[in-house]
Design a protein around this motif. Structure first.
Motif, PDB file in Angstrom:
ATOM      1  N   ILE A   1      -4.171   6.168  -9.065  1.00 29.87           N
ATOM      2  CA  ILE A   1      -3.165   5.483  -9.878  1.00 29.87           C
ATOM      3  C   ILE A   1      -3.519   5.701 -11.344  1.00 29.87           C
ATOM      4  CG2 ILE A   1      -4.373   3.260  -9.814  1.00 29.87           C
ATOM      5  CD1 ILE A   1      -1.598   1.917  -9.624  1.00 29.87           C
ATOM      6  N   GLY A   2      -2.514   5.907 -12.150  1.00 30.79           N
ATOM      7  CA  GLY A   2      -2.729   6.124 -13.575  1.00 30.79           C
ATOM      8  C   GLY A   2      -2.785   4.816 -14.336  1.00 30.79           C
ATOM      9  N   GLU A   3      -3.492   4.849 -15.471  1.00 27.27           N
ATOM     10  CA  GLU A   3      -3.635   3.613 -16.250  1.00 27.27           C
ATOM     11  C   GLU A   3      -2.291   3.135 -16.808  1.00 27.27           C
ATOM     12  OE1 GLU A   3      -5.147   5.597 -20.455  1.00 27.27           O
ATOM     13  OE2 GLU A   3      -6.506   4.329 -19.337  1.00 27.27           O
ATOM     14  N   GLY A   4      -1.354   4.048 -17.036  1.00 28.67           N
ATOM     15  CA  GLY A   4      -0.032   3.627 -17.511  1.00 28.67           C
ATOM     16  C   GLY A   4       0.682   2.735 -16.497  1.00 28.67           C
ATOM     17  N   LEU A   5       0.630   3.129 -15.226  1.00 30.21           N
ATOM     18  CA  LEU A   5       1.258   2.324 -14.183  1.00 30.21           C
ATOM     19  C   LEU A   5       0.500   1.019 -13.973  1.00 30.21           C
ATOM     20  CD1 LEU A   5       3.511   1.964 -12.147  1.00 30.21           C
ATOM     21  CD2 LEU A   5       2.147   3.267 -10.501  1.00 30.21           C
ATOM     22  N   VAL A   6      -0.833   1.077 -14.060  1.00 26.32           N
ATOM     23  CA  VAL A   6      -1.627  -0.152 -13.958  1.00 26.32           C
ATOM     24  C   VAL A   6      -1.161  -1.150 -15.018  1.00 26.32           C
ATOM     25  CG1 VAL A   6      -3.929  -1.160 -14.257  1.00 26.32           C
ATOM     26  CG2 VAL A   6      -3.656   0.926 -12.922  1.00 26.32           C
ATOM     27  N   ASN A   7      -0.996  -0.679 -16.250  1.00 31.53           N
ATOM     28  CA  ASN A   7      -0.556  -1.560 -17.337  1.00 31.53           C
ATOM     29  C   ASN A   7       0.868  -2.063 -17.126  1.00 31.53           C
ATOM     30  OD1 ASN A   7      -3.031  -1.209 -18.617  1.00 31.53           O
ATOM     31  ND2 ASN A   7      -2.299   0.503 -19.850  1.00 31.53           N
ATOM     32  N   GLN A   8       1.743  -1.180 -16.657  1.00 31.99           N
ATOM     33  CA  GLN A   8       3.131  -1.574 -16.399  1.00 31.99           C
ATOM     34  C   GLN A   8       3.184  -2.669 -15.329  1.00 31.99           C
ATOM     35  OE1 GLN A   8       5.598   1.702 -15.090  1.00 31.99           O
ATOM     36  NE2 GLN A   8       7.292   0.366 -14.558  1.00 31.99           N
ATOM     37  N   LEU A   9       2.398  -2.514 -14.272  1.00 32.26           N
ATOM     38  CA  LEU A   9       2.404  -3.506 -13.201  1.00 32.26           C
ATOM     39  C   LEU A   9       1.753  -4.810 -13.637  1.00 32.26           C
ATOM     40  CD1 LEU A   9       1.713  -1.155 -10.178  1.00 32.26           C
ATOM     41  CD2 LEU A   9       3.845  -2.353 -10.714  1.00 32.26           C
ATOM     42  N   GLN A  10       0.734  -4.735 -14.498  1.00 33.62           N
ATOM     43  CA  GLN A  10       0.110  -5.960 -15.019  1.00 33.62           C
ATOM     44  C   GLN A  10       1.144  -6.807 -15.754  1.00 33.62           C
ATOM     45  OE1 GLN A  10      -3.197  -4.543 -17.373  1.00 33.62           O
ATOM     46  NE2 GLN A  10      -4.642  -4.876 -15.714  1.00 33.62           N
TER      47      GLN A  10
ATOM     48  N   VAL B   1      -3.424   5.534   3.160  1.00 33.73           N
ATOM     49  CA  VAL B   1      -3.204   5.267   1.745  1.00 33.73           C
ATOM     50  C   VAL B   1      -2.955   6.600   1.044  1.00 33.73           C
ATOM     51  CG1 VAL B   1      -4.210   4.281  -0.352  1.00 33.73           C
ATOM     52  CG2 VAL B   1      -4.798   3.303   1.888  1.00 33.73           C
ATOM     53  N   CYS B   2      -1.905   6.666   0.248  1.00 26.19           N
ATOM     54  CA  CYS B   2      -1.648   7.893  -0.503  1.00 26.19           C
ATOM     55  C   CYS B   2      -1.751   7.605  -2.002  1.00 26.19           C
ATOM     56  CB  CYS B   2      -0.292   8.501  -0.154  1.00 26.19           C
ATOM     57  SG  CYS B   2       1.142   7.658  -0.840  1.00 26.19           S
ATOM     58  N   GLY B   3      -1.765   8.657  -2.777  1.00 26.47           N
ATOM     59  CA  GLY B   3      -1.872   8.525  -4.225  1.00 26.47           C
ATOM     60  C   GLY B   3      -0.517   8.559  -4.905  1.00 26.47           C
ATOM     61  N   GLN B   4      -0.549   8.493  -6.215  1.00 23.93           N
ATOM     62  CA  GLN B   4       0.639   8.571  -7.041  1.00 23.93           C
ATOM     63  C   GLN B   4       1.726   7.554  -6.654  1.00 23.93           C
ATOM     64  OE1 GLN B   4       0.461  10.391  -9.726  1.00 23.93           O
ATOM     65  NE2 GLN B   4      -1.523  11.167  -9.096  1.00 23.93           N
ATOM     66  N   PRO B   5       1.412   6.272  -6.674  1.00 26.03           N
ATOM     67  CA  PRO B   5       2.413   5.268  -6.304  1.00 26.03           C
ATOM     68  C   PRO B   5       3.610   5.241  -7.251  1.00 26.03           C
ATOM     69  CG  PRO B   5       0.516   4.219  -7.296  1.00 26.03           C
ATOM     70  CD  PRO B   5       0.157   5.667  -7.093  1.00 26.03           C
TER      71      PRO B   5
ATOM     72  N   VAL C   1       0.862  -1.180   0.000  1.00 28.70           N
ATOM     73  CA  VAL C   1       0.000   0.000   0.000  1.00 28.70           C
ATOM     74  C   VAL C   1       0.900   1.233   0.000  1.00 28.70           C
ATOM     75  CG1 VAL C   1      -1.778   1.278   1.246  1.00 28.70           C
ATOM     76  CG2 VAL C   1      -1.814  -1.229   1.259  1.00 28.70           C
ATOM     77  N   ALA C   2       0.694   2.110  -0.987  1.00 27.08           N
ATOM     78  CA  ALA C   2       1.439   3.368  -1.023  1.00 27.08           C
ATOM     79  C   ALA C   2       1.047   4.189   0.196  1.00 27.08           C
ATOM     80  CB  ALA C   2       1.121   4.124  -2.310  1.00 27.08           C
ATOM     81  N   SER C   3       2.036   4.598   0.992  1.00 30.14           N
ATOM     82  CA  SER C   3       1.741   5.322   2.226  1.00 30.14           C
ATOM     83  C   SER C   3       2.956   6.129   2.656  1.00 30.14           C
ATOM     84  CB  SER C   3       1.361   4.353   3.338  1.00 30.14           C
ATOM     85  OG  SER C   3       1.117   5.041   4.542  1.00 30.14           O
ATOM     86  N   LEU C   4       2.790   7.428   2.724  1.00 35.55           N
ATOM     87  CA  LEU C   4       3.900   8.279   3.146  1.00 35.55           C
ATOM     88  C   LEU C   4       4.151   8.206   4.649  1.00 35.55           C
ATOM     89  CD1 LEU C   4       3.172  11.432   0.962  1.00 35.55           C
ATOM     90  CD2 LEU C   4       4.836   9.610   0.563  1.00 35.55           C
ATOM     91  N   ASN C   5       3.086   8.010   5.431  1.00 43.00           N
ATOM     92  CA  ASN C   5       3.236   8.057   6.888  1.00 43.00           C
ATOM     93  C   ASN C   5       3.138   6.694   7.570  1.00 43.00           C
ATOM     94  OD1 ASN C   5       0.515   7.448   6.800  1.00 43.00           O
ATOM     95  ND2 ASN C   5      -0.175   9.404   7.631  1.00 43.00           N
ATOM     96  N   GLY C   6       2.995   5.628   6.802  1.00 41.25           N
ATOM     97  CA  GLY C   6       2.919   4.303   7.392  1.00 41.25           C
ATOM     98  C   GLY C   6       1.564   3.928   7.946  1.00 41.25           C
ATOM     99  N   GLU C   7       0.542   4.758   7.688  1.00 45.46           N
ATOM    100  CA  GLU C   7      -0.794   4.476   8.189  1.00 45.46           C
ATOM    101  C   GLU C   7      -1.882   4.669   7.146  1.00 45.46           C
ATOM    102  OE1 GLU C   7      -1.565   6.758  11.701  1.00 45.46           O
ATOM    103  OE2 GLU C   7       0.297   6.146  12.649  1.00 45.46           O
TER     104      GLU C   7
ATOM    105  N   ILE D   1      -1.918  -1.124  -3.793  1.00 43.14           N
ATOM    106  CA  ILE D   1      -3.092  -0.290  -3.534  1.00 43.14           C
ATOM    107  C   ILE D   1      -2.633   1.145  -3.309  1.00 43.14           C
ATOM    108  CG2 ILE D   1      -5.037   0.150  -1.978  1.00 43.14           C
ATOM    109  CD1 ILE D   1      -5.003  -2.851  -1.283  1.00 43.14           C
ATOM    110  N   ALA D   2      -3.360   2.094  -3.902  1.00 46.04           N
ATOM    111  CA  ALA D   2      -3.100   3.520  -3.711  1.00 46.04           C
ATOM    112  C   ALA D   2      -4.437   4.259  -3.750  1.00 46.04           C
ATOM    113  CB  ALA D   2      -2.170   4.041  -4.798  1.00 46.04           C
TER     114      ALA D   2
END
Length: 115
Positions: free
Chosen positions: A69-78, A13-17, A5-11, A65-66
Motif C-alpha cells: 500500500i502506498g503512503e498516499g492511500l494510507v493518508n487518504q484512508l486516515q 491478500v493482494c497488493g495495490q488496494p 482485505v484486498a483480495s482478487l481471488n477471495g482467499e 489490509i493489503a
C-alpha cells in the motif's frame, strides 16, 4: 469492527488496494473474525483517484489490509478514519485475525516517488 482485505481471488491478500476492486469484508467482535463476505467495487469506486469529499463504501470499515500500500492511500484512508496496513501474511482470514490479535507483521507503506 469491520476489516476489509484486498483480495482478487477471495482467499489471499493482494497488493495495490487503490486499484483493487475486490475485497473480503470480515465482521469481528473485536477479538475474533466471525463472518466474511466478498465485495466488489464498481469502477467508479476504485480508491485510487476517488474524490475524497464524496461518500464511499470504504467509510463503513475500520481497517484495510493489503500486501502493498502506498503512503498516499494510507493518508487518504486516515482522513476517513480507516487504518490501512500492508503485511506479508498471504491468507486473508489469517491476516484479519492476526490484526485483531495484535501480531500481524506490518510492512512500511511505499513512499511516493519524487519527480
Amino acid at each position: 469492527m469491520k476489516i476489509a482485505v484486498a483480495s482478487l481471488n477471495g482467499e489471499t491478500v493482494c497488493g495495490q488496494p487503490g486499484r483493487c476492486r475486490t475485497f473480503i469484508l470480515f465482521d469481528t467482535d473485536g477479538f475474533e473474525v466471525f463472518d466474511e463476505e466478498k465485495i466488489e467495487f464498481s469502477e467508479d469506486y476504485v480508491l485510487q483517484g476517488f474524490n475524497p469529499d464524496k461518500t464511499h463504501p470504504v467509510d463503513k470499515i475500520d481497517v484495510l489490509i493489503a500486501s502493498a500500500i502506498g503512503e498516499g492511500l494510507v493518508n487518504q484512508l486516515q482522513q476517513r478514519d480507516v487504518i490501512a496496513v500492508s503485511t506479508t501474511v498471504k491468507d486473508a482470514r489469517e491476516a484479519a485475525q492476526r490484526f485483531l490479535d495484535g501480531d500481524l507483521p506490518i510492512k512500511d507503506a511505499k513512499k511516493k516517488k519524487k519527480k
